[in-house]
Write a protein that holds these residues in place. Structure first.
Motif, PDB file in Angstrom:
ATOM      1  N   GLY A   4       0.993  -1.076  -0.018  1.00 39.38           N
ATOM      2  CA  GLY A   4      -0.070  -0.137   0.190  1.00 39.38           C
ATOM      3  C   GLY A   4       0.806   1.273  -0.020  1.00 39.38           C
ATOM      4  N   ILE A   5       0.076   2.472  -0.139  1.00 38.28           N
ATOM      5  CA  ILE A   5       0.725   3.680  -0.244  1.00 38.28           C
ATOM      6  C   ILE A   5       0.693   4.348   1.305  1.00 38.28           C
ATOM      7  N   THR A   6       1.856   4.402   2.014  1.00 37.77           N
ATOM      8  CA  THR A   6       1.990   4.894   3.167  1.00 37.77           C
ATOM      9  C   THR A   6       2.282   6.291   3.251  1.00 37.77           C
ATOM     10  N   GLY A   7       2.535   7.110   2.408  1.00 39.81           N
ATOM     11  CA  GLY A   7       2.836   8.529   2.357  1.00 39.81           C
ATOM     12  C   GLY A   7       2.816   9.116   0.953  1.00 39.81           C
ATOM     13  N   THR A   8       2.339  10.304   1.029  1.00 42.87           N
ATOM     14  CA  THR A   8       2.342  10.901  -0.261  1.00 42.87           C
ATOM     15  C   THR A   8       2.837  12.377  -0.111  1.00 42.87           C
ATOM     16  N   GLY A   9       3.257  13.094  -1.094  1.00 42.57           N
ATOM     17  CA  GLY A   9       3.599  14.515  -1.284  1.00 42.57           C
ATOM     18  C   GLY A   9       3.285  14.915  -2.419  1.00 42.57           C
ATOM     19  N   SER A  10       3.409  16.513  -2.604  1.00 45.16           N
ATOM     20  CA  SER A  10       3.200  17.016  -3.961  1.00 45.16           C
ATOM     21  C   SER A  10       3.784  18.440  -3.697  1.00 45.16           C
ATOM     22  N   TYR A  11       4.408  19.081  -5.000  1.00 39.10           N
ATOM     23  CA  TYR A  11       4.378  20.444  -5.009  1.00 39.10           C
ATOM     24  C   TYR A  11       4.060  20.928  -6.314  1.00 39.10           C
ATOM     25  N   SER A  71       8.542  17.418  -3.774  1.00 42.46           N
ATOM     26  CA  SER A  71       7.394  16.230  -3.561  1.00 42.46           C
ATOM     27  C   SER A  71       7.845  14.994  -2.703  1.00 42.46           C
ATOM     28  N   ALA A  72       8.977  14.406  -3.163  1.00 39.86           N
ATOM     29  CA  ALA A  72       9.775  13.227  -2.648  1.00 39.86           C
ATOM     30  C   ALA A  72       9.985  13.568  -0.938  1.00 39.86           C
ATOM     31  N   GLU A  73      10.348  14.498  -0.562  1.00 38.60           N
ATOM     32  CA  GLU A  73      10.602  15.055   0.839  1.00 38.60           C
ATOM     33  C   GLU A  73       9.363  14.705   1.736  1.00 38.60           C
ATOM     34  N   LYS A  74       8.322  15.489   1.095  1.00 35.60           N
ATOM     35  CA  LYS A  74       7.029  15.256   1.722  1.00 35.60           C
ATOM     36  C   LYS A  74       6.451  13.960   1.841  1.00 35.60           C
ATOM     37  N   ALA A  75       6.601  13.262   0.822  1.00 32.85           N
ATOM     38  CA  ALA A  75       6.173  11.773   1.097  1.00 32.85           C
ATOM     39  C   ALA A  75       6.847  10.884   1.980  1.00 32.85           C
ATOM     40  N   ILE A  76       8.221  11.135   2.006  1.00 33.79           N
ATOM     41  CA  ILE A  76       9.169  10.432   3.059  1.00 33.79           C
ATOM     42  C   ILE A  76       8.393  10.743   4.524  1.00 33.79           C
ATOM     43  N   THR A  77       8.340  12.109   4.666  1.00 39.05           N
ATOM     44  CA  THR A  77       7.886  12.584   5.998  1.00 39.05           C
ATOM     45  C   THR A  77       6.465  12.134   6.166  1.00 39.05           C
ATOM     46  N   ALA A 185       4.378  12.574  -5.494  1.00 39.08           N
ATOM     47  CA  ALA A 185       5.186  11.417  -5.040  1.00 39.08           C
ATOM     48  C   ALA A 185       4.348  10.369  -3.896  1.00 39.08           C
ATOM     49  N   CYS A 186       4.776   9.322  -3.909  1.00 37.35           N
ATOM     50  CA  CYS A 186       4.381   8.341  -2.845  1.00 37.35           C
ATOM     51  C   CYS A 186       5.183   7.431  -2.477  1.00 37.35           C
ATOM     52  N   ASN A 305      -2.693  20.944 -16.722  1.00 36.56           N
ATOM     53  CA  ASN A 305      -2.238  19.588 -17.063  1.00 36.56           C
ATOM     54  C   ASN A 305      -0.810  19.211 -17.135  1.00 36.56           C
ATOM     55  N   ASN A 306      -0.325  18.810 -16.024  1.00 34.08           N
ATOM     56  CA  ASN A 306       1.233  18.592 -15.722  1.00 34.08           C
ATOM     57  C   ASN A 306       1.475  17.312 -15.930  1.00 34.08           C
ATOM     58  N   SER A 307       0.950  16.429 -16.910  1.00 36.52           N
ATOM     59  CA  SER A 307       1.237  15.257 -17.237  1.00 36.52           C
ATOM     60  C   SER A 307       1.263  13.986 -16.253  1.00 36.52           C
ATOM     61  N   VAL A 308       2.408  13.452 -15.923  1.00 40.66           N
ATOM     62  CA  VAL A 308       2.635  12.294 -14.994  1.00 40.66           C
ATOM     63  C   VAL A 308       2.267  12.815 -13.591  1.00 40.66           C
ATOM     64  N   ALA A 309       2.300  14.103 -13.236  1.00 35.42           N
ATOM     65  CA  ALA A 309       2.113  14.698 -11.945  1.00 35.42           C
ATOM     66  C   ALA A 309       0.580  14.980 -11.498  1.00 35.42           C
ATOM     67  N   THR A 310      -0.189  14.630 -12.429  1.00 34.80           N
ATOM     68  CA  THR A 310      -1.908  15.086 -12.186  1.00 34.80           C
ATOM     69  C   THR A 310      -2.244  14.162 -11.092  1.00 34.80           C
ATOM     70  N   VAL A 311      -2.104  12.878 -11.301  1.00 32.93           N
ATOM     71  CA  VAL A 311      -2.718  11.869 -10.360  1.00 32.93           C
ATOM     72  C   VAL A 311      -2.215  12.059  -9.140  1.00 32.93           C
ATOM     73  N   PRO A 312      -0.727  11.770  -9.094  1.00 33.40           N
ATOM     74  CA  PRO A 312      -0.235  11.877  -7.528  1.00 33.40           C
ATOM     75  C   PRO A 312      -0.365  13.346  -6.741  1.00 33.40           C
ATOM     76  N   ILE A 313      -0.518  14.294  -7.624  1.00 30.14           N
ATOM     77  CA  ILE A 313      -0.823  15.558  -6.736  1.00 30.14           C
ATOM     78  C   ILE A 313      -2.525  15.628  -6.408  1.00 30.14           C
ATOM     79  N   LEU A 314      -3.373  15.239  -7.200  1.00 29.01           N
ATOM     80  CA  LEU A 314      -4.720  14.875  -6.903  1.00 29.01           C
ATOM     81  C   LEU A 314      -5.131  14.080  -5.838  1.00 29.01           C
ATOM     82  N   PHE A 315      -4.190  12.991  -5.652  1.00 29.94           N
ATOM     83  CA  PHE A 315      -4.478  11.920  -4.736  1.00 29.94           C
ATOM     84  C   PHE A 315      -3.983  12.536  -3.373  1.00 29.94           C
ATOM     85  N   ASP A 316      -2.753  13.272  -3.339  1.00 26.67           N
ATOM     86  CA  ASP A 316      -2.207  13.632  -2.219  1.00 26.67           C
ATOM     87  C   ASP A 316      -3.195  14.883  -1.549  1.00 26.67           C
TER      88      ASP A 316
END
Length: 352
Positions: A4-11, A71-77, A185-186, A305-316
């Motif tokens: 599962g996804i245990t952390g998320t972050g976005s910028y 975004s990765a920093e936030k997901a790790i935290t 990120a996640c 539309n920021n391509s690959v970033a739209t879904v992880p940003i939205l979910f976060d």
């Protein structure tokens, strides 16, 4: 094994470009011809179709890898893990690091390696690599990370989706108003008590559809013929997505063994408001139902539309209560779905 996804972050970059900022652009057709309609009319029609009011652009000092790092920093935290325990860093993008004012993408070293460097991870067994899969890249990265964990090759993975599309758009192309910058990120972990991937599906349609999105010269016939920009056959993409994405999503739901009424949210690639609405409507019609109110969160209006970033940003943002009238609770079943260059389609059914 629950993965599962245990952390998320976005910028999301702070530079906001509104539709009105395009009012003085010189939009041209692919052959360099002038349009009959005024820019005001072009922008009005653009808004009616895409839903976009504004979009975010990265400041000159930040590249795609920098957005991914933030975004990765936030997901790790958020996951509360030690970064040294990461087994894989997977970075989905399309154009690498494009510096402001430059015409060449930079992928040497990979963006994932750059993020590992910025995170100051010393663990040499943490493998960093990039993935090119068009807009569905982040979802595909999650699918790959799940496979690594399921096979015993990894326990913790960082998956990033990031892009600075504002640096590869033709200012004379109306479609340039769609694109934007951002990163999400996640963290994926084994034996997670925070969620579980139930099923996934991926497709590549390249028999006639491969070049619906492509690179080509500016619409300005007097412009540099050696510089290339992101281009698309918008109508073909719309028809392709509406014809193929709903069934791919349904196949994934059926594979997961859940009922359509169990689905609480669909996190779909923020490509075009009208297209996404049509996809969701057709998806539910496959089950003889109408799409429930509030099932599809949308933030394309202010994000673009920021391509690959739209879904992880939205979910976060939904996960953290930052999207009005949308939230998640333990046990909710959601779908991640995307379509893009390739032409690629993928989906994940996930239980929160």
């Amino acid at each position: 094994m629950k993965i599962g996804i245990t952390g998320t972050g976005s910028y999301l970059p702070e530079i906001i470009t509104t539709n009105d900022d395009f009012i003085n652009h010189r939009f041209l057709g692919p052959d360099g011809s002038e349009f009959e309609h005024s820019n005001a009319t072009i922008i009005e029609k653009f808004h009616a179709i895409t839903g976009i009011v504004e979009r975010r652009y990265a400041p000159p000092e930040l590249k795609t890898s920098d957005l991914g790092f933030l975004s990765a920093e936030k997901a790790i935290t958020d996951a509360g893990i030690d970064k040294e325990e990461l087994d894989y860093i997977i970075f989905a993008h399309n154009f690498g690091d494009v510096q402001t004012g430059k015409i060449q993408g930079d992928t040497l070293p990979s963006l994932a390696t750059r993020v590992k460097h910025l995170l100051k991870i010393k663990n040499t067994s943490c493998v960093a690599y990039d993935i090119l899969f068009g807009c569905p890249g982040w979802i595909e990265g999650v699918i790959q990370a799940k496979a690594f964990i399921q096979s015993g090759m990894a326990k913790k993975c960082l998956v990033i989706g990031g892009e600075t599309l504002s640096r590869v758009i033709d200012p004379h192309d109306r479609d340039s108003m769609i694109y934007s910058d951002g990163a999400g990120a996640c963290i994926l972990e084994a034996d997670s008590n925070k969620g579980e991937i139930l099923a996934h599906a991926s497709q590549t349609h390249a028999n006639g559809e491969a070049y619906y999105l492509y690179f080509d010269k500016t619409n300005d016939q007097e412009g540099c013929t050696d510089t290339r920009y992101i281009k698309m056959h918008g109508r073909k993409i719309y028809e392709f997505a509406c014809s193929n994405v709903p069934q791919a999503m349904a196949d994934c739901v059926d594979k997961a063994g859940v009922g359509i009424d169990d689905v609480k949210k669909v996190f779909i690639h923020q490509a075009n408001e009208k297209m996404d609405e049509a996809i969701i409507k057709r998806f539910y019609r496959l089950y003889g139902k109408e799409a429930p109110d509030g099932v599809m969160p949308m933030i394309i209006q202010e994000m673009g539309n920021n391509s690959v970033a739209t879904v992880p940003i939205l979910f976060d943002r939904v996960r953290k209560g930052k999207v009005e009238n949308h939230g998640l609770k333990k046990g909710d079943v959601v779908i991640f779905a995307s379509v893009g260059a390739g032409m690629n389609i993928n989906a994940i059914v996930y239980r929160i």
